[in-house]
Design a protein around this motif. Structure first.
Motif, PDB file in Angstrom:
ATOM      1  N   ARG A  13       0.824  -1.208   0.000  1.00  0.00           N
ATOM      2  CA  ARG A  13       0.000   0.000   0.000  1.00  0.00           C
ATOM      3  C   ARG A  13       0.862   1.263   0.000  1.00  0.00           C
ATOM      4  NH1 ARG A  13      -3.203  -3.056   3.857  1.00  0.00           N
ATOM      5  NH2 ARG A  13      -5.116  -3.800   2.841  1.00  0.00           N
ATOM      6  N   LEU A  14       1.938   1.226   0.783  1.00  0.00           N
ATOM      7  CA  LEU A  14       2.836   2.385   0.825  1.00  0.00           C
ATOM      8  C   LEU A  14       3.476   2.632  -0.540  1.00  0.00           C
ATOM      9  CD1 LEU A  14       4.559   1.807   4.297  1.00  0.00           C
ATOM     10  CD2 LEU A  14       2.975   3.653   3.695  1.00  0.00           C
ATOM     11  N   ILE A  15       3.861   1.559  -1.231  1.00  0.00           N
ATOM     12  CA  ILE A  15       4.487   1.698  -2.553  1.00  0.00           C
ATOM     13  C   ILE A  15       3.507   2.309  -3.555  1.00  0.00           C
ATOM     14  CG2 ILE A  15       5.376   0.379  -4.534  1.00  0.00           C
ATOM     15  CD1 ILE A  15       6.660  -1.542  -2.533  1.00  0.00           C
ATOM     16  N   SER A  16       2.238   1.959  -3.414  1.00  0.00           N
ATOM     17  CA  SER A  16       1.227   2.456  -4.361  1.00  0.00           C
ATOM     18  C   SER A  16       0.742   3.864  -4.029  1.00  0.00           C
ATOM     19  CB  SER A  16       0.038   1.494  -4.410  1.00  0.00           C
ATOM     20  OG  SER A  16      -0.586   1.418  -3.131  1.00  0.00           O
ATOM     21  N   SER A  17       1.157   4.423  -2.888  1.00  0.00           N
ATOM     22  CA  SER A  17       0.680   5.748  -2.470  1.00  0.00           C
ATOM     23  C   SER A  17       1.401   6.844  -3.257  1.00  0.00           C
ATOM     24  CB  SER A  17       0.922   5.965  -0.970  1.00  0.00           C
ATOM     25  OG  SER A  17       0.210   5.023  -0.212  1.00  0.00           O
ATOM     26  N   GLN A  18       0.677   7.611  -4.035  1.00  0.00           N
ATOM     27  CA  GLN A  18       1.235   8.719  -4.797  1.00  0.00           C
ATOM     28  C   GLN A  18       1.212  10.028  -4.005  1.00  0.00           C
ATOM     29  OE1 GLN A  18       2.638   8.250  -7.815  1.00  0.00           O
ATOM     30  NE2 GLN A  18       2.149   6.068  -7.570  1.00  0.00           N
ATOM     31  N   MET A  19       0.299  10.099  -3.053  1.00  0.00           N
ATOM     32  CA  MET A  19       0.152  11.286  -2.224  1.00  0.00           C
ATOM     33  C   MET A  19       0.258  10.886  -0.752  1.00  0.00           C
ATOM     34  SD  MET A  19      -0.222  13.955  -4.155  1.00  0.00           S
ATOM     35  CE  MET A  19      -1.036  15.202  -3.151  1.00  0.00           C
ATOM     36  N   PRO A  20       0.476  11.863   0.125  1.00  0.00           N
ATOM     37  CA  PRO A  20       0.607  11.539   1.547  1.00  0.00           C
ATOM     38  C   PRO A  20      -0.619  10.836   2.123  1.00  0.00           C
ATOM     39  CG  PRO A  20       1.331  13.781   1.126  1.00  0.00           C
ATOM     40  CD  PRO A  20       0.710  13.305  -0.131  1.00  0.00           C
ATOM     41  N   VAL A  21      -0.371   9.893   3.032  1.00  0.00           N
ATOM     42  CA  VAL A  21      -1.446   9.200   3.746  1.00  0.00           C
ATOM     43  C   VAL A  21      -1.841  10.047   4.953  1.00  0.00           C
ATOM     44  CG1 VAL A  21      -2.094   7.119   5.008  1.00  0.00           C
ATOM     45  CG2 VAL A  21      -0.574   6.955   2.998  1.00  0.00           C
ATOM     46  N   GLU A  22      -3.111  10.348   5.066  1.00  0.00           N
ATOM     47  CA  GLU A  22      -3.584  11.171   6.173  1.00  0.00           C
ATOM     48  C   GLU A  22      -3.977  10.277   7.350  1.00  0.00           C
ATOM     49  OE1 GLU A  22      -6.131  14.497   5.212  1.00  0.00           O
ATOM     50  OE2 GLU A  22      -5.790  14.118   3.072  1.00  0.00           O
ATOM     51  N   ILE A  23      -4.065  10.875   8.511  1.00  0.00           N
ATOM     52  CA  ILE A  23      -4.335  10.125   9.732  1.00  0.00           C
ATOM     53  C   ILE A  23      -5.683   9.398   9.677  1.00  0.00           C
ATOM     54  CG2 ILE A  23      -5.419  12.060  10.931  1.00  0.00           C
ATOM     55  CD1 ILE A  23      -2.898   9.633  12.504  1.00  0.00           C
ATOM     56  N   LYS A  24      -6.620   9.939   8.902  1.00  0.00           N
ATOM     57  CA  LYS A  24      -7.949   9.322   8.801  1.00  0.00           C
ATOM     58  C   LYS A  24      -7.919   7.997   8.034  1.00  0.00           C
ATOM     59  CE  LYS A  24      -9.261  12.067   4.745  1.00  0.00           C
ATOM     60  NZ  LYS A  24      -9.300  10.965   3.806  1.00  0.00           N
ATOM     61  N   ASP A  25      -6.886   7.807   7.225  1.00  0.00           N
ATOM     62  CA  ASP A  25      -6.749   6.570   6.438  1.00  0.00           C
ATOM     63  C   ASP A  25      -5.782   5.572   7.081  1.00  0.00           C
ATOM     64  OD1 ASP A  25      -8.447   7.534   4.400  1.00  0.00           O
ATOM     65  OD2 ASP A  25      -6.779   8.690   3.564  1.00  0.00           O
ATOM     66  N   LEU A  26      -5.428   5.826   8.315  1.00  0.00           N
ATOM     67  CA  LEU A  26      -4.394   5.017   8.952  1.00  0.00           C
ATOM     68  C   LEU A  26      -4.852   3.590   9.244  1.00  0.00           C
ATOM     69  CD1 LEU A  26      -1.488   5.520   9.807  1.00  0.00           C
ATOM     70  CD2 LEU A  26      -2.297   5.967  12.114  1.00  0.00           C
ATOM     71  N   PHE A  27      -6.171   3.350   9.228  1.00  0.00           N
ATOM     72  CA  PHE A  27      -6.676   1.999   9.508  1.00  0.00           C
ATOM     73  C   PHE A  27      -6.173   0.986   8.464  1.00  0.00           C
ATOM     74  CE2 PHE A  27      -9.707   3.924   6.640  1.00  0.00           C
ATOM     75  CZ  PHE A  27     -10.026   2.904   5.764  1.00  0.00           C
ATOM     76  N   LEU A  28      -5.692   1.467   7.296  1.00  0.00           N
ATOM     77  CA  LEU A  28      -5.154   0.581   6.264  1.00  0.00           C
ATOM     78  C   LEU A  28      -3.765   0.043   6.631  1.00  0.00           C
ATOM     79  CD1 LEU A  28      -6.177   2.660   3.113  1.00  0.00           C
ATOM     80  CD2 LEU A  28      -7.257   0.560   3.945  1.00  0.00           C
ATOM     81  N   TYR A  29      -3.199   0.604   7.696  1.00  0.00           N
ATOM     82  CA  TYR A  29      -1.836   0.230   8.095  1.00  0.00           C
ATOM     83  C   TYR A  29      -1.869  -0.199   9.564  1.00  0.00           C
ATOM     84  CZ  TYR A  29      -1.050   2.882   3.870  1.00  0.00           C
ATOM     85  OH  TYR A  29      -1.105   3.335   2.568  1.00  0.00           O
ATOM     86  N   PRO A  30      -2.254  -1.460   9.821  1.00  0.00           N
ATOM     87  CA  PRO A  30      -2.511  -1.926  11.204  1.00  0.00           C
ATOM     88  C   PRO A  30      -1.338  -1.721  12.151  1.00  0.00           C
ATOM     89  CG  PRO A  30      -3.247  -3.555   9.582  1.00  0.00           C
ATOM     90  CD  PRO A  30      -2.504  -2.519   8.829  1.00  0.00           C
ATOM     91  N   ASN A  31      -0.120  -2.038  11.729  1.00  0.00           N
ATOM     92  CA  ASN A  31       1.034  -1.928  12.637  1.00  0.00           C
ATOM     93  C   ASN A  31       1.288  -0.485  13.051  1.00  0.00           C
ATOM     94  OD1 ASN A  31       1.637  -4.677  12.739  1.00  0.00           O
ATOM     95  ND2 ASN A  31       2.837  -4.589  10.858  1.00  0.00           N
ATOM     96  N   ILE A  32       1.167   0.429  12.080  1.00  0.00           N
ATOM     97  CA  ILE A  32       1.357   1.849  12.397  1.00  0.00           C
ATOM     98  C   ILE A  32       0.189   2.341  13.264  1.00  0.00           C
ATOM     99  CG2 ILE A  32       1.626   4.156  11.418  1.00  0.00           C
ATOM    100  CD1 ILE A  32       2.742   2.861   8.901  1.00  0.00           C
ATOM    101  N   PHE A  33      -1.015   1.881  12.945  1.00  0.00           N
ATOM    102  CA  PHE A  33      -2.212   2.294  13.697  1.00  0.00           C
ATOM    103  C   PHE A  33      -2.120   1.872  15.162  1.00  0.00           C
ATOM    104  CE2 PHE A  33      -6.733   1.748  14.912  1.00  0.00           C
ATOM    105  CZ  PHE A  33      -7.131   3.062  14.742  1.00  0.00           C
ATOM    106  N   LYS A  34      -1.588   0.650  15.411  1.00  0.00           N
ATOM    107  CA  LYS A  34      -1.431   0.169  16.791  1.00  0.00           C
ATOM    108  C   LYS A  34      -0.503   1.072  17.589  1.00  0.00           C
ATOM    109  CE  LYS A  34      -2.297  -4.723  15.819  1.00  0.00           C
ATOM    110  NZ  LYS A  34      -1.675  -6.065  15.707  1.00  0.00           N
ATOM    111  N   CYS A  35       0.579   1.506  16.934  1.00  0.00           N
ATOM    112  CA  CYS A  35       1.543   2.385  17.620  1.00  0.00           C
ATOM    113  C   CYS A  35       0.893   3.713  17.992  1.00  0.00           C
ATOM    114  CB  CYS A  35       2.750   2.635  16.725  1.00  0.00           C
ATOM    115  SG  CYS A  35       3.746   1.159  16.405  1.00  0.00           S
TER     116      CYS A  35
END
Length: 395
Positions: free
Chosen positions: A84-106
């Motif tokens: 998902r990070l590789i496919s991101s062309q624009m910054p990921v906002e905090i509201k979309d963080l649920f797509l990244y479980p490990n980062i979301f847990k932190c």
């Protein structure tokens, strides 16, 4: 007035991008440039905090951070998150963080906080990530600011990835070179091995025959080597071989002459562009230095040793490598048979001294007197008149 302000902002962003690219390009190492890069980035975005991470082995490793509440630790990334990070062309906002479980847990555990996450991607590779905290003013980040962040991170990723590829290529080339050197050298003495010596002799022989250039060689044998080995043991024998090899290496021309371990107790030195006189001078120098090796080497009970040296030079009748090697062995045998610890020139070279010599040959030392000069301490060694007419010339 509004257009003027927009132009100023645009050029300021371009200048920031240019400065960041120069910073990372000049150092080609994100680790050393990370702090300056982060400061430039945060100042341009008017952010209070942020951090830069490099990606390796399923982790985002912290390189640099600034401000309270920013990411301050390494972060584990799963395969799905990486994709998902590789496919991101624009910054990921905090509201979309649920797509990244490990980062979301932190974030849930309160380990850190941020507003934007921008992956650094080069091609299909995740190079790292930049976390950006809250903006200094109440306003959030505009679309243009997010676009600038994406552009900067893309440029950083490409430069860092190219730098990594360059390092890997250099490492591979160095390994290849190291493997090649190991394949042609003797592991104990560090000299070239016999097969490489014969290959080089074959090539040097072709060049010398084609262009009429002089070529000589030495065959150096340690006197009574096996008796010394039996009396002193294998460990001291290894030091002895290494000491003799280093002495030979220091006496010859670097990157011109070629020293090789021919057998257990024998070293051959190829001397391109060297006539008989020069070869004899070098052989005598090596003989004297090895005689004094026990005085200079810092090894307890190191024995006093000597060497017998056979010298041979290229002649018109020499067609193969075997011809030169046979002459070297013949000269070495003569040196050993006349009492060892001597330098001996091959008999065939002496027999040809009865003809009329050219100016070049006389200058090169092939005349009937065969003088040795320029030996250490300005010593001059002359041939014994009684030996000139014999089958060889011993020194």
């Amino acid at each position: 007035m509004l257009n003027h302000d927009l132009n100023d902002q645009f050029f300021r962003k371009l200048a920031t991008l240019h400065t960041i690219i120069l910073e990372i390009s000049s150092k080609k190492n994100l680790s050393s440039a990370s702090e300056n890069l982060l400061n430039l980035l945060l100042d341009n975005l008017e952010s209070v905090s942020g951090s830069i991470h490099l990606y390796s082995e399923d982790k985002l490793f912290l390189l640099s951070n600034r401000g309270k509440g920013c990411v301050n630790d390494d972060i584990l990334i799963s395969n799905d998150e990486e994709k998902r990070l590789i496919s991101s062309q624009m910054p990921v906002e905090i509201k979309d963080l649920f797509l990244y479980p490990n980062i979301f847990k932190c974030v849930e555990k309160g380990q850190f906080n941020f507003t934007l996450l921008m992956p650094m991607v080069s091609g299909e590779y995740l190079v790292g990530a930049v976390f950006i905290g809250k903006k200094a003013n109440i306003k959030g980040y505009s679309k243009d600011e997010k676009l600038v962040l994406a552009m900067i991170c893309k440029q950083i990723a490409v430069i860092v990835h190219n730098s990594y590829l360059e390092r890997e290529l250099l490492k591979a080339n160095n390994m290849k070179t190291d493997l090649y050197i190991r394949s042609i050298t003797d592991p104990l003495t560090g000299l070239y091995h016999r097969a490489h010596m014969e290959f080089r002799l074959r090539e040097d022989l072709k060049v010398s025959k084609r262009y009429g250039r002089p070529l000589s060689a030495l065959m150096i044998e340690i006197d009574y080597f096996f008796q010394i080995s039996e009396m002193n043991g294998s460990q001291l024998t290894y030091h002895l071989l290494q000491g003799v090899s280093k002495t030979v290496e220091k006496a010859i021309r670097i990157d011109v002459d070629l020293p090789a371990r021919y057998s257990v107790d024998t070293i051959v030195v190829l001397l391109p562009e060297t006539a008989a006189k020069g070869a004899m001078v070098l052989a005598e120098r090596i003989r004297q230095r090895i005689n004094n090796l026990h005085k200079t080497i810092d090894i307890e009970n190191f024995p006093q040793i000597s060497v017998s040296i056979g010298v041979a030079s290229l002649e018109e009748s020499d067609e193969k490598v075997e011809d030169i090697v046979a002459k070297l062995k013949e000269a070495l045998e003569q040196a050993k048979n006349t009492g060892r610890n001597k330098v001996f020139l091959c008999a065939k070279s002496v027999e040809k001294k009865q003809k009329v010599f050219s100016t070049f040959e006389a200058t090169a030392g092939m005349d009937s007197e065969l003088l040795l000069a320029n030996i250490e301490n300005d010593n001059v060694i002359k041939a014994d008149e009684d030996e000139i007419g014999r089958a060889g010339t011993a020194y």
